[in-house]
Design a protein around this motif. Structure first.
Motif, mmCIF file in Angstrom:
data_model
loop_
_atom_site.group_PDB
_atom_site.id
_atom_site.type_symbol
_atom_site.label_atom_id
_atom_site.label_comp_id
_atom_site.label_asym_id
_atom_site.label_seq_id
_atom_site.Cartn_x
_atom_site.Cartn_y
_atom_site.Cartn_z
ATOM 1 N N SER A 53 0.845 -1.194 0.000
ATOM 2 C CA SER A 53 0.000 0.000 0.000
ATOM 3 C C SER A 53 0.875 1.236 0.000
ATOM 4 C CB SER A 53 -0.915 0.011 1.222
ATOM 5 O OG SER A 53 -1.722 1.169 1.252
ATOM 6 N N GLU A 54 0.444 2.261 -0.712
ATOM 7 C CA GLU A 54 1.234 3.484 -0.815
ATOM 8 C C GLU A 54 1.373 4.169 0.537
ATOM 9 O OE1 GLU A 54 1.563 7.582 -3.464
ATOM 10 O OE2 GLU A 54 -0.129 6.218 -3.757
ATOM 11 N N THR A 55 2.554 4.700 0.790
ATOM 12 C CA THR A 55 2.832 5.411 2.032
ATOM 13 C C THR A 55 2.235 6.810 1.991
ATOM 14 O OG1 THR A 55 4.903 4.187 2.265
ATOM 15 C CG2 THR A 55 4.651 6.181 3.596
ATOM 16 N N ALA A 56 1.591 7.207 3.082
ATOM 17 C CA ALA A 56 1.041 8.555 3.191
ATOM 18 C C ALA A 56 1.998 9.491 3.920
ATOM 19 C CB ALA A 56 -0.303 8.517 3.914
ATOM 20 N N SER A 57 2.697 8.976 4.940
ATOM 21 C CA SER A 57 3.630 9.821 5.694
ATOM 22 C C SER A 57 4.692 8.959 6.360
ATOM 23 C CB SER A 57 2.884 10.642 6.761
ATOM 24 O OG SER A 57 2.282 9.794 7.729
ATOM 25 N N LEU A 58 5.828 9.591 6.628
ATOM 26 C CA LEU A 58 6.945 8.949 7.309
ATOM 27 C C LEU A 58 7.596 10.000 8.192
ATOM 28 C CD1 LEU A 58 8.577 6.249 7.445
ATOM 29 C CD2 LEU A 58 10.128 7.259 5.770
ATOM 30 N N VAL A 59 7.672 9.725 9.500
ATOM 31 C CA VAL A 59 8.164 10.706 10.470
ATOM 32 C C VAL A 59 9.198 10.045 11.376
ATOM 33 C CG1 VAL A 59 7.541 12.326 12.311
ATOM 34 C CG2 VAL A 59 5.927 11.872 10.450
ATOM 35 N N TYR A 60 10.288 10.751 11.621
ATOM 36 C CA TYR A 60 11.350 10.269 12.513
ATOM 37 C C TYR A 60 11.196 10.882 13.901
ATOM 38 C CZ TYR A 60 15.981 10.191 14.708
ATOM 39 O OH TYR A 60 17.012 10.051 15.591
ATOM 40 N N SER A 61 11.494 10.087 14.931
ATOM 41 C CA SER A 61 11.538 10.585 16.308
ATOM 42 C C SER A 61 12.829 10.106 16.961
ATOM 43 C CB SER A 61 10.346 10.075 17.118
ATOM 44 O OG SER A 61 10.474 10.442 18.494
ATOM 45 N N PRO A 62 13.547 10.992 17.672
ATOM 46 C CA PRO A 62 14.782 10.565 18.332
ATOM 47 C C PRO A 62 14.548 9.604 19.488
ATOM 48 C CG PRO A 62 14.248 12.822 18.917
ATOM 49 C CD PRO A 62 13.296 12.429 17.834
ATOM 50 N N TYR A 63 13.301 9.596 20.020
ATOM 51 C CA TYR A 63 13.008 8.638 21.079
ATOM 52 C C TYR A 63 11.532 8.243 21.059
ATOM 53 C CZ TYR A 63 12.666 6.140 25.430
ATOM 54 O OH TYR A 63 12.443 5.144 26.344
ATOM 55 N N SER A 64 11.302 6.953 21.121
ATOM 56 C CA SER A 64 9.965 6.380 21.243
ATOM 57 C C SER A 64 9.959 5.465 22.452
ATOM 58 C CB SER A 64 9.608 5.582 19.980
ATOM 59 O OG SER A 64 8.586 4.627 20.252
#
Length: 346
Positions: free
Chosen positions: A210-221
């Motif tokens: 499925s096509e990607t809508a968004s991609l977000v990076y976080s330094p901590y999860s």
């Protein structure tokens, strides 16, 4: 399906709407707060127009930027908010002087520009991802193309497009139209980008193409217990990946949840952390005109709705937190932008 929690966490309670912006007659496609500032917001629309507004006691439109001929697909601020990037589906990325609205550069891409980012380490470089699956790196000072590289898949995969992009230090993450994440290393020497080195390809969760809508990076999860990527897809899946090995660019799937399927791309992003041990909260819009805050820390139970904000009259496609995390902006298909204010007790 997502279930509803019986009590809204205090940190994600909202006092109401701070501003309602309705100066667009067409869909707002993307919006983003500036860095190190909570009163600077940019948003782009289906007609190719970008607006930069100041948010105080009243809302002031600083600039109406007109250059693109088709929809705005992405926006990015330089770290000091001096420059603003806008990517357009007509096939260009434009750099603006944020304070004056002056057009500084137009970078032409090989096909519609789907995403664009400043390089975090060297802000003189911008990286654009195109519909034809080509990554193009431009030098902001000279305006020249510094490097071109095509996404590659397995031997039986063709027709890849760059759907979304995230950056962290010298790593570049590019999600394609099949839900695969390509992790590349940016090799920089003496301020010049020498190469983009493909480290890994992380396939779509559960094999869903499925096509990607968004991609977000976080330094901590808290759920990933370290650096993480959040990906939302057109089929309604929301996936959390842990950066298991930074040197090798290896990602591990930590959580995969299903939210209601949408008829269009709906972006998701991480919620601010109140404490490092709290559950993993994300925020995203919905086809039903609501803004949802989900707890995705227990994928076996599905996403848990911890709050639902209602005020839009059309599907909500993007959200963005302000730098001080006190404001949340959301935009919809009717052209409205709402800025929500969190309860001060957070």
């Amino acid at each position: 399906m997502a279930s509803l929690t019986s009590q809204v966490p205090t940190a994600y309670s909202f006092a109401g709407m701070q501003h309602i912006l309705e100066d667009n007659e067409v869909r707002v496609t993307v919006l983003k707060f500036g860095h190190l500032s909570s009163d600077l917001l940019a948003y782009g629309a289906q007609d190719g127009v970008v607006r930069v507004v100041g948010l105080g006691q009243t809302c002031t439109v600083h600039h109406v930027l007109k250059q693109h001929q088709r929809a705005i697909s992405d926006l990015d601020w330089s770290l000091d908010n001096t420059f603003l990037l806008s990517a357009g589906l007509e096939g260009s990325v434009t750099m603006w002087m944020a304070a004056t609205g002056q057009l500084l550069r137009i970078f032409l891409t090989t096909s519609p520009a789907c995403c664009a980012k400043f390089h975090l380490v060297n802000q003189n470089l911008i990286i654009a991802g195109t519909e034809s699956g080509v990554l193009q790196v431009f030098n902001c000072s000279t305006g020249k193309l510094a490097l071109t590289q095509a996404l590659t898949g397995s031997s039986n995969v063709s027709g890849l497009s760059c759907s979304a992009m995230a950056v962290s230090n010298n790593l570049l993450y590019v999600a394609d139209n099949r839900g695969c994440i390509h992790t590349l290393r940016c090799d920089i020497k003496n301020g010049m980008l020498q190469s983009l080195v493909l480290l890994t390809r992380t396939p779509a969760p559960s094999g869903k193409l499925s096509e990607t809508a968004s991609l977000v990076y976080s330094p901590y999860s808290s759920t990933a217990r370290g650096q993480a990527l959040l990906m939302s897809s057109l089929d309604g899946s929301v996936s959390l990946f842990k950066l298991a090995d930074a040197a090798a660019g290896r990602l591990e799937l930590v959580s995969n949840c299903e939210v209601p399927r949408a008829a269009r791309k709906i972006r998701a992003t991480f919620c601010p952390k109140v404490h490092i041990t709290e559950p993993e909260y994300i925020v995203m819009g919905g086809e039903d005109t609501s803004v949802y805050i989900y707890d995705i820390s227990k994928p076996s139970q599905g996403p848990l709705v911890v709050n639902q904000l209602q005020g839009h009259m059309a599907p909500v496609v993007d959200v963005s937190w302000s730098y001080n995390e006190a404001l949340l902006a959301s935009c919809d298909c009717d052209g409205a932008v709402i800025v929500w204010k969190r309860e001060q007790s957070h």
